[in-house]
Write a protein that holds these residues in place. Structure first.
Motif, short mmCIF file in Angstrom:
data_model
loop_
_atom_site.label_atom_id
_atom_site.label_comp_id
_atom_site.label_asym_id
_atom_site.label_seq_id
_atom_site.Cartn_x
_atom_site.Cartn_y
_atom_site.Cartn_z
N ASP A 111 34.36 39.60 33.40
CA ASP A 111 33.50 38.45 33.63
C ASP A 111 32.92 38.42 35.05
OD1 ASP A 111 34.09 37.71 31.07
OD2 ASP A 111 35.50 36.11 31.61
N HIS A 112 33.68 38.95 36.01
CA HIS A 112 33.21 38.95 37.40
C HIS A 112 32.64 40.30 37.82
CE1 HIS A 112 35.83 35.36 37.42
NE2 HIS A 112 35.07 34.95 38.41
N ARG A 113 32.54 41.21 36.85
CA ARG A 113 31.96 42.55 37.09
C ARG A 113 32.66 43.26 38.25
NH1 ARG A 113 27.76 39.31 37.50
NH2 ARG A 113 26.95 40.28 39.42
N ILE A 114 33.98 43.15 38.26
CA ILE A 114 34.79 43.77 39.31
C ILE A 114 34.74 45.28 39.17
CG2 ILE A 114 37.12 44.00 40.22
CD1 ILE A 114 35.87 41.26 40.76
N ASP A 115 34.55 45.98 40.31
CA ASP A 115 34.56 47.44 40.25
C ASP A 115 35.62 48.08 41.15
OD1 ASP A 115 33.28 46.99 42.68
OD2 ASP A 115 31.34 47.74 42.01
N VAL A 116 36.44 47.27 41.82
CA VAL A 116 37.59 47.79 42.56
C VAL A 116 38.62 46.67 42.75
CG1 VAL A 116 36.49 47.37 44.79
CG2 VAL A 116 38.37 49.00 44.64
N LEU A 117 39.88 47.03 42.63
CA LEU A 117 40.99 46.09 42.79
C LEU A 117 41.76 46.46 44.05
CD1 LEU A 117 43.14 43.96 41.76
CD2 LEU A 117 44.17 45.86 40.49
N VAL A 118 42.17 45.45 44.83
CA VAL A 118 43.00 45.67 46.01
C VAL A 118 44.30 44.89 45.84
CG1 VAL A 118 43.23 45.40 48.51
CG2 VAL A 118 41.02 46.01 47.52
N THR A 119 45.43 45.56 46.05
CA THR A 119 46.72 44.90 45.90
C THR A 119 47.72 45.52 46.85
OG1 THR A 119 48.40 44.22 44.28
CG2 THR A 119 47.55 46.46 44.09
N LYS A 120 48.83 44.84 47.03
CA LYS A 120 49.98 45.39 47.75
C LYS A 120 50.99 45.91 46.72
CE LYS A 120 49.84 42.23 51.73
NZ LYS A 120 50.58 41.14 52.42
N ASP A 121 51.81 46.87 47.13
CA ASP A 121 52.84 47.39 46.24
C ASP A 121 54.02 46.42 46.19
OD1 ASP A 121 54.44 48.95 44.64
OD2 ASP A 121 55.08 50.29 46.27
#
Length: 241
Positions: free
Chosen positions: A181-191
């Motif tokens: 829905d937000h057309r996300i093309d990269v995810l950022v997260t912590k382990d």
């Protein structure tokens, strides 16, 4: 118990069932935290010396550091304070995430490195690294960000950002819909590890987008277990419970 995690809450409940008196300490950084069973203390101690004095003054027999894997400061304080007070310390830390077939993960050592990397990976970024780290992305003026936090973040923030206030656990279907829905093309997260937020990693794989993963900081060399039953047995052995 230095807590604030699901594992800390489960351990507190298990110890109380065994008749062990538990005080859970929370940092107080979340406005409405999920409270564990038993006595709860909210707020800092004033550094390692303050924590050591508190442990001695309250006749504490054992300490379990069950804080978030990225709670680096309290981990160092716990190690120093328990040495000073002569109190045994255990680290309860959930295992980190492991990359699987089909995952496109990019490991970095800090949020600053993540901010640099996303500039070449995508235009629409899903940030799930917590509100306190959003300032690292303030210099990213080209990308649009969807930042999910438990509480509202304070500036500085990226100029193009939408804040989503929400708390896990999450599910793959919902995370996939959010990405589409937000057309996300990269995810950022912590382990961060654990199961409460792994759905976003599965969704990223299914949607075919890259994931920038921040490695865990180094923690003091402390006896460590990865699950609540092991921590229960350690405390019981220490106390003869």
């Amino acid at each position: 118990m230095l807590g604030g995690t699901a594992e800390a809450r489960a351990l507190a409940a298990g110890l109380l069932e065994r008749g062990v008196f538990v005080v859970s300490s929370l940092a107080g950084r979340v406005a409405n935290p999920k409270l564990p069973a038993g006595e709860v203390r909210i707020g800092g101690f004033g550094g390692p010396d303050g924590l050591a004095a508190w442990l001695t003054g309250h006749d504490v027999a054992a300490v379990v550091d069950a804080t978030h894997p990225f709670a680096e400061r309290i981990g160092a304080s716990a190690a120093a304070a328990t040495r000073t007070a002569g109190v045994p310390l255990l680290r309860l830390q959930r295992p980190g995430w492991r990359q699987g077939p089909g995952d496109d993960w990019h490991w970095v050592d800090s949020l600053d490195e993540a901010a640099t990397l996303v500039e070449g990976l995508g235009e629409r970024v899903f940030l799930t690294s917590g509100r306190q780290g959003l300032s690292a992305f303030a210099r990213c003026t080209r990308q649009w960000f969807l930042a999910r936090c438990v509480d509202p973040p304070a500036p500085p923030l990226p100029p193009k950002i939408e804040i989503l206030l929400d708390r896990g656990p999450y599910h793959v279907a919902g995370e996939s819909a959010l990405i589409r829905d937000h057309r996300i093309d990269v995810l950022v997260t912590k382990d961060s590890g654990g199961t409460m937020t792994t759905a976003k990693l599965v969704a990223a794989r299914e949607c075919g987008i890259p994931v920038v993963v921040v490695r865990r900081p180094r923690r003091p060399d402390t006896p460590t277990v990865e699950d609540v039953p092991s921590a229960l047995e350690w405390v019981s052995a220490m106390l003869g419970a």
